[in-house]
Each structure stands twice: as structure tokens, then as C-alpha cells.
Enzyme design. Structure first.
Site, PDB file in Angstrom:
ATOM      1  N   TYR A   1      74.773  99.314  30.903  1.00  0.00           N
ATOM      2  CA  TYR A   1      75.644  99.340  30.044  1.00  0.00           C
ATOM      3  C   TYR A   1      75.509  98.303  29.033  1.00  0.00           C
ATOM      4  O   TYR A   1      75.655  98.482  27.785  1.00  0.00           O
ATOM      5  CB  TYR A   1      77.266  98.731  30.757  1.00  0.00           C
TER       6      TYR A   1
ATOM      7  N   GLU B   1      85.120  98.520  33.343  1.00  0.00           N
ATOM      8  CA  GLU B   1      85.044  97.686  34.485  1.00  0.00           C
ATOM      9  C   GLU B   1      83.887  98.310  35.363  1.00  0.00           C
ATOM     10  O   GLU B   1      83.962  99.505  35.854  1.00  0.00           O
ATOM     11  CB  GLU B   1      86.290  97.591  35.316  1.00  0.00           C
TER      12      GLU B   1
END
Length: 151
Positions: free
Chosen positions: A118, A107
């Protein structure tokens, strides 16, 4: 040359050294030593430490059955731009794979510049936690959930 090693609770002091400099206090994302200790006491927890002469980064992850979660990843500000974050993320994915995980989750705050990083690793957004993070000034930000298939 950066070396990444896997640790348990004995690596916590090195991680905390990086933690205090790497996370901007306005977002409230840094963890306390007690929070990290609690996670490290759980089965499947891994603490990866990146070192040059001193600690320059860390990743904290946990694998439960076939799912791995990257809980924290940080690089000291003075060591950024040297590939340390990339090496830590890859090492954490490799650790998850070795632990028989088939999915890798994390997260991230919705306005965190690391999102592009990411996504370049193949992680894809699969969820949103509305107003999850509260900044020091009271502003709330969403948490974005990302997933990578390890199959």
C-alpha cells in the site's frame, strides 16, 4: 491474462470463492456473505472481480460523497505474485476517481505484510485504531488507517 470487471451483488459468489482461501482464519478478517451483501446494497458500492479462467481476486470499495474506502482486497494464494493485487488496487483507485472521490482510505492490520504494498502506491498512514483486530487466539492487533489523495 487477468481481466478485472465491476460487479454488484451478482459477483458475490466469485468474491466468496476467493475470500475463503485468501484470508487466514486466525486473524478473523474474512467477511461473511451477509456482510458483503449489506455493503453491496449501499449506494456507491463497487465489487471488482479479477479472473483468469476462474476468480483469482477481488476488491470491495465504497464511495460516499468525496471519500472512497477500500473495504477488502484479496488475491487467492495460488495467484499471488502475478500483479493481480496491484491491478485490483489500481482499478479500485481509478473507480474511486471516476466516482469523484478526492480521498481514498483503507484500514489494515498492523502486522499485515501488505502495508509495504500500500505504501508503494502512495498511501500514507493517518491513524491508528488500537486493539481493533482480535485473532483467534485472543491476541489483539491495531488497525492502521491509510489515505491517498486523489487530487
Amino acid at each position: 491474462m487477468t481481466v478485472i470487471t465491476s460487479h454488484g451483488i451478482e459477483g458475490l459468489a466469485d468474491a466468496m470463492t476467493v475470500m475463503v482461501s485468501a484470508f487466514d482464519p486466525q486473524f478473523g478478517e474474512a467477511w461473511t456473505a451477509a456482510q458483503c451483501t449489506g455493503v453491496l446494497a449501499m449506494p456507491g458500492a463497487h465489487l471488482l472481480i479479477a479472473r483468469n479462467a476462474a476468480p483469482v481476486g477481488f476488491a470491495l470499495l465504497r464511495t460516499v460523497i468525496d471519500e472512497a474506502e477500500l473495504m477488502l482486497l484479496a488475491v487467492a494464494p495460488e495467484a499471488r505474485g502475478q500483479g493481480i493485487g496491484r491491478a485490483l488496487l489500481q482499478h479500485s483507485i481509478d473507480t474511486a476517481t471516476t466516482s469523484n472521490a478526492t480521498s481514498y482510505f483503507l484500514e489494515v492490520r498492523s502486522d499485515n505484510p501488505a502495508i509495504d504494498f500500500y505504501e508503494r502506491f502512495g498511501l500514507r498512514q493517518v491513524g491508528v485504531r488500537r486493539d481493533y483486530y482480535r485473532a483467534g487466539n485472543g491476541v489483539r492487533r491495531d488497525a492502521l488507517t491509510y489515505r491517498l489523495s486523489l487530487r
